[in-house]
Design an enzyme around this catalytic site. Sequence first.
Site, PDB file in Angstrom:
ATOM      1  N   HIS A  69      -9.073   4.152  -0.719  1.00 42.59           N
ATOM      2  CA  HIS A  69      -8.039   3.788  -0.558  1.00 42.59           C
ATOM      3  C   HIS A  69      -7.687   2.600  -1.628  1.00 42.59           C
ATOM      4  O   HIS A  69      -7.782   1.363  -1.418  1.00 42.59           O
ATOM      5  CB  HIS A  69      -7.557   2.976   0.719  1.00 42.59           C
TER       6      HIS A  69
ATOM      7  N   CYS B  94       0.801  -1.194   0.129  1.00 42.23           N
ATOM      8  CA  CYS B  94      -0.113  -0.027  -0.022  1.00 42.23           C
ATOM      9  C   CYS B  94       0.902   1.118  -0.027  1.00 42.23           C
ATOM     10  O   CYS B  94       0.460   2.490  -0.070  1.00 42.23           O
ATOM     11  CB  CYS B  94      -0.922   0.141   1.278  1.00 42.23           C
TER      12      CYS B  94
END
Lengths: 385, 385
Positions: free
Chosen positions: A334, A84
């Site tokens: 996200h 991420c």
Amino acid sequence: MAPQIVSAASTKYDKHPESSSRELFSEAAVQAFEETSISPGDLDAVYVGNFMGDLIEDQGHMGALLADHVGAREAASIRIESACASGGATLRQAVQAIESGAADVVLAGGVEQMSVADIEHVTDALANAADDVYENEQGLTFPGIYALMARRYMHEFDATNEDLAAVSVKNHNNAVDNPLAQFQKELSVNDVLESKPIATPLVLHDACPVSDGASVVVLVSDEFAVDHDLDVSARILGTGQSSDAVALQDRAAITRTPAAERAADAAYADADITPEDVDVVEVHDCFTIAEILALEALGFYEQGEGTRGAVEGETAIDGQLPVNTSGGLLGKGHPVGVTGIGQVVELTKQLEGEHPNQVDSAEVALAHNVGGSGASTTVTILGGA
Amino acid sequence: MAPQIVSAASTKYDKHPESSSRELFSEAAVQAFEETSISPGDLDAVYVGNFMGDLIEDQGHMGALLADHVGAREAASIRIESACASGGATLRQAVQAIESGAADVVLAGGVEQMSVADIEHVTDALANAADDVYENEQGLTFPGIYALMARRYMHEFDATNEDLAAVSVKNHNNAVDNPLAQFQKELSVNDVLESKPIATPLVLHDACPVSDGASVVVLVSDEFAVDHDLDVSARILGTGQSSDAVALQDRAAITRTPAAERAADAAYADADITPEDVDVVEVHDCFTIAEILALEALGFYEQGEGTRGAVEGETAIDGQLPVNTSGGLLGKGHPVGVTGIGQVVELTKQLEGEHPNQVDSAEVALAHNVGGSGASTTVTILGGA
């Protein structure tokens, strides 16, 4: 040769099951090139942050594929994957390409398509960011990992569920006015506390959603900007990056994020500033506890005091240190490999004075992007043009 | 700040179903650190080339994971994926990290574990390097893609199956004396021609095998090498990288590889040399036709004449331009994300005068690494210490 940002754009972060990665990335890039006199053919390099294209769309080799799709077929092209933190790592490699003299004009972007897969498949894919041997195979996925961190933090520092909820409330409410955000609905502390448990002590609104989207920034060397009389949106003042053990069990403590501390120290040194100089911040709030840990690692709060930011309104848009004015990962969404680039797009708008949640006199901005539960962290410091 | 190679090591390329990526990578790194006074704790950054860890081992985030496994838990760590050019792209990013001033000591490595999966799964994973929409979904995988290129080349330039076979014979026979090579068995032209068809006109021995392995090089800045009085093995004289359309159908011609031409031009310019200055070469011979196309793209032969290299013995170990003295991908093996680093390990040995197939007075070496059917290409030029 301090790299300059001449354009920055994002798609709306949302579920876009009708769009492939190549379509999302192209949408963001087209928008970015509408805002600068540079054209795609000028690009020396294209860097693409992407985490799970192989797993969700059977598509790797996204560097070359997306360079071609944005009109830069001949550019050097590379996909970067740091879980991420892929977006932040991508930006940093693009900066190094310019600072090394290898490139004058670079596109650094990220793309993620997650919603075409069912949620079990996405959870499995996300788990590739953890240690497959010591975490995944034991049944520990990210909500559980961050729940362990939150539980321990609450125990050590007398933090409460309400303290965590305050982060979610702030970020969701910031997202309401951001047209690029996935959620545009106000939440109260009670709304958060009453949402369903996902991994105690964390509840649904302590967690960011599954999102699709793309973000890009176009960077040029200082010389290129001058020679071509370009309008500059923001400057890269400094970057830092550090790592840690991937598995939580291998860390000395789980209520601190030392990789973020080291990345921040490196970025502050590179930019020659201190935390006191920062005017506006985007941190990686994949879960509410992550924002609190970030504020401490970045030097804005002492350990155990990061909860004060949201609870006391200090990190609100009109607070002393506005954090996640975009809505953050919790409110804006996200798309995992994109987030580090998306943060820079948001902060560029702040530095240009054009953000929907504009902060007064924002001159120095900081982005903090995390991979896994803290094993990869990048910090990027931006200044106004 | 020309980066210097102070150590370079590879595992044997082979089927290692008993070893995970983390074990293979650590094996190569341990060996590399035995050969230099630098220790893992000195590393500022760790770059990892890996193509299919997500698909084969359910493990992404290899940058942080493998940095930790080699003893550099705090280094900036990144995984690079440019399909089968991941290794070359990884090396180039490591070079840029040093040239930008962001790092003084960098490990650039690659790792791939392919043999734990069944062959259909590996073929599917490899296909992620092609265009999923316009190639894979039409049933076109890499043997078929390279067969189209070979067939067209044979048609345009009157090349024969024997011409292709000569490449395989040379490279397999070079591999016999390389202890790191997967195959150590001599082949004749007839052995090649009589092997089973895989995608006409290509037969089994026109293709590289499925391989596991890892390779690493340790790079330092010029200043660091001097300040620490390090033994230098080789120098990076120049690098180049370019891209092309991923799908074969989008190329202007399929008997040339323009990304390689551009990458080579950039690398020659960066190194300030011409093709005539090169003494020894490793090219990306995933299929026999690929070596022929590479020799032409790199400026060693005119178009249509690349077959002469192997047929006339010009690219033999004692020829005028030795190519793939390691055995190449055909003989040494092709752990896909590793190959670009492995080529540099082999060439470093040539420049040190310590290669099992040593070329006389090797002073300038060139590595050519390809992703997909030519969409990503890197060229690295090395000089002796």
